[in-house]
Design a protein around this motif. Structure first.
Motif, mmCIF file in Angstrom:
data_model
loop_
_atom_site.group_PDB
_atom_site.id
_atom_site.type_symbol
_atom_site.label_atom_id
_atom_site.label_comp_id
_atom_site.label_asym_id
_atom_site.label_seq_id
_atom_site.Cartn_x
_atom_site.Cartn_y
_atom_site.Cartn_z
ATOM 1 N N GLU A 18 -36.588 76.807 29.499
ATOM 2 C CA GLU A 18 -36.897 75.597 30.241
ATOM 3 C C GLU A 18 -35.612 74.927 30.703
ATOM 4 O O GLU A 18 -34.530 75.226 30.221
ATOM 5 C CB GLU A 18 -37.736 74.636 29.397
ATOM 6 N N VAL A 19 -35.773 74.010 31.645
ATOM 7 C CA VAL A 19 -34.633 73.281 32.184
ATOM 8 C C VAL A 19 -34.117 72.339 31.104
ATOM 9 O O VAL A 19 -34.892 71.696 30.408
ATOM 10 C CB VAL A 19 -35.043 72.483 33.440
ATOM 11 N N GLY A 20 -32.815 72.278 30.953
ATOM 12 C CA GLY A 20 -32.245 71.389 29.954
ATOM 13 C C GLY A 20 -30.744 71.515 29.902
ATOM 14 O O GLY A 20 -30.122 72.162 30.750
ATOM 15 N N VAL A 21 -30.177 70.900 28.893
ATOM 16 C CA VAL A 21 -28.737 70.940 28.672
ATOM 17 C C VAL A 21 -28.484 71.871 27.501
ATOM 18 O O VAL A 21 -29.097 71.730 26.430
ATOM 19 C CB VAL A 21 -28.185 69.524 28.370
ATOM 20 N N TYR A 22 -27.604 72.806 27.691
ATOM 21 C CA TYR A 22 -27.282 73.783 26.657
ATOM 22 C C TYR A 22 -25.789 73.713 26.368
ATOM 23 O O TYR A 22 -24.976 73.455 27.261
ATOM 24 C CB TYR A 22 -27.661 75.195 27.120
ATOM 25 N N GLN A 23 -25.430 73.955 25.132
ATOM 26 C CA GLN A 23 -24.024 73.972 24.737
ATOM 27 C C GLN A 23 -23.609 75.398 24.421
ATOM 28 O O GLN A 23 -24.366 76.157 23.826
ATOM 29 C CB GLN A 23 -23.784 73.120 23.497
ATOM 30 N N VAL A 24 -22.401 75.719 24.831
ATOM 31 C CA VAL A 24 -21.831 77.033 24.543
ATOM 32 C C VAL A 24 -20.478 76.803 23.891
ATOM 33 O O VAL A 24 -19.661 76.029 24.396
ATOM 34 C CB VAL A 24 -21.657 77.864 25.838
ATOM 35 N N CYS A 25 -20.247 77.433 22.778
ATOM 36 C CA CYS A 25 -18.979 77.278 22.065
ATOM 37 C C CYS A 25 -18.330 78.648 21.902
ATOM 38 O O CYS A 25 -19.003 79.645 21.641
ATOM 39 C CB CYS A 25 -19.196 76.678 20.686
ATOM 40 N N PHE A 26 -17.011 78.676 22.071
ATOM 41 C CA PHE A 26 -16.238 79.883 21.855
ATOM 42 C C PHE A 26 -15.239 79.593 20.755
ATOM 43 O O PHE A 26 -14.531 78.587 20.804
ATOM 44 C CB PHE A 26 -15.477 80.289 23.118
ATOM 45 N N ALA A 27 -15.170 80.464 19.781
ATOM 46 C CA ALA A 27 -14.163 80.319 18.731
ATOM 47 C C ALA A 27 -13.269 81.547 18.796
ATOM 48 O O ALA A 27 -13.698 82.654 18.496
ATOM 49 C CB ALA A 27 -14.833 80.208 17.369
ATOM 50 N N LEU A 28 -12.064 81.342 19.234
ATOM 51 C CA LEU A 28 -11.099 82.430 19.315
ATOM 52 C C LEU A 28 -9.980 82.143 18.321
ATOM 53 O O LEU A 28 -9.353 81.092 18.384
ATOM 54 C CB LEU A 28 -10.514 82.543 20.723
ATOM 55 N N PRO A 29 -9.731 83.072 17.381
ATOM 56 C CA PRO A 29 -8.647 82.823 16.433
ATOM 57 C C PRO A 29 -7.305 82.755 17.155
ATOM 58 O O PRO A 29 -7.110 83.356 18.203
ATOM 59 C CB PRO A 29 -8.704 84.030 15.490
ATOM 60 N N THR A 30 -6.403 81.990 16.585
ATOM 61 C CA THR A 30 -5.087 81.812 17.177
ATOM 62 C C THR A 30 -4.322 83.122 17.134
ATOM 63 O O THR A 30 -4.303 83.818 16.127
ATOM 64 C CB THR A 30 -4.299 80.742 16.399
ATOM 65 N N LEU A 31 -3.685 83.431 18.257
ATOM 66 C CA LEU A 31 -2.902 84.661 18.350
ATOM 67 C C LEU A 31 -1.426 84.336 18.272
ATOM 68 O O LEU A 31 -0.969 83.328 18.788
ATOM 69 C CB LEU A 31 -3.169 85.365 19.683
#
Length: 139
Positions: A18-31
């Motif tokens: 359905e239509v709405g607000v979605y959150q996307v998170c990326f966790a990348l370890p420090t290089l």
């Protein structure tokens, strides 16, 4: 929720119900060395819009398919344009950094040459000064 550890390549598709607000998170370890990048692509599906209903009611399916194809092509062009703009910014940053480093190395090289020249002049002048005093002592 979707999570995946130690994934180096690949894709993940999420279709919103359905239509709405979605959150996307990326966790990348420090290089310590190198960079990581994430390509995040959002595609819109126009099948819920009123034009599709009109096309189906009026039996304009060929026009509907053509509009769908054009819509997908426009989305692809927009994605490629955004990707090329991002790559251009990355390349420009690299070029500017390289220009700065080259300028600094050129300046260092010039200063080194001037320093060595001054050192040679001092050495030769002291050598000739010592040679004249020896010649005077011998006479």
């Amino acid at each position: 929720m979707f999570a995946e550890d130690k994934k180096s390549m690949g894709g993940f598709e999420f279709a919103a119900d359905e239509v709405g607000v979605y959150q996307v998170c990326f966790a990348l370890p420090t290089l310590k060395i190198g960079k990581r990048s994430v390509d995040f692509v959002i595609e819109r599906d126009f099948s819920e819009e009123p034009i599709v209903d009109i096309i189906q009611k009026e039996q304009l399916k060929p026009v509907g398919r053509a509009l769908g194809n054009v819509s997908h092509l426009i989305d692809a062009v927009e994605f490629q344009e955004a990707r090329f703009r991002q790559l251009h910014k990355q390349h420009r940053a690299t070029v500017l950094k390289t220009q700065r480093n080259l300028w600094l190395l050129t300046l260092l090289q010039c200063l080194t040459i001037v320093g060595l020249t001054l050192l040679q002049i001092y050495y030769l002048s002291s050598l000739f000064a010592n040679g004249k005093s020896r010649a005077r002592l011998a006479v």
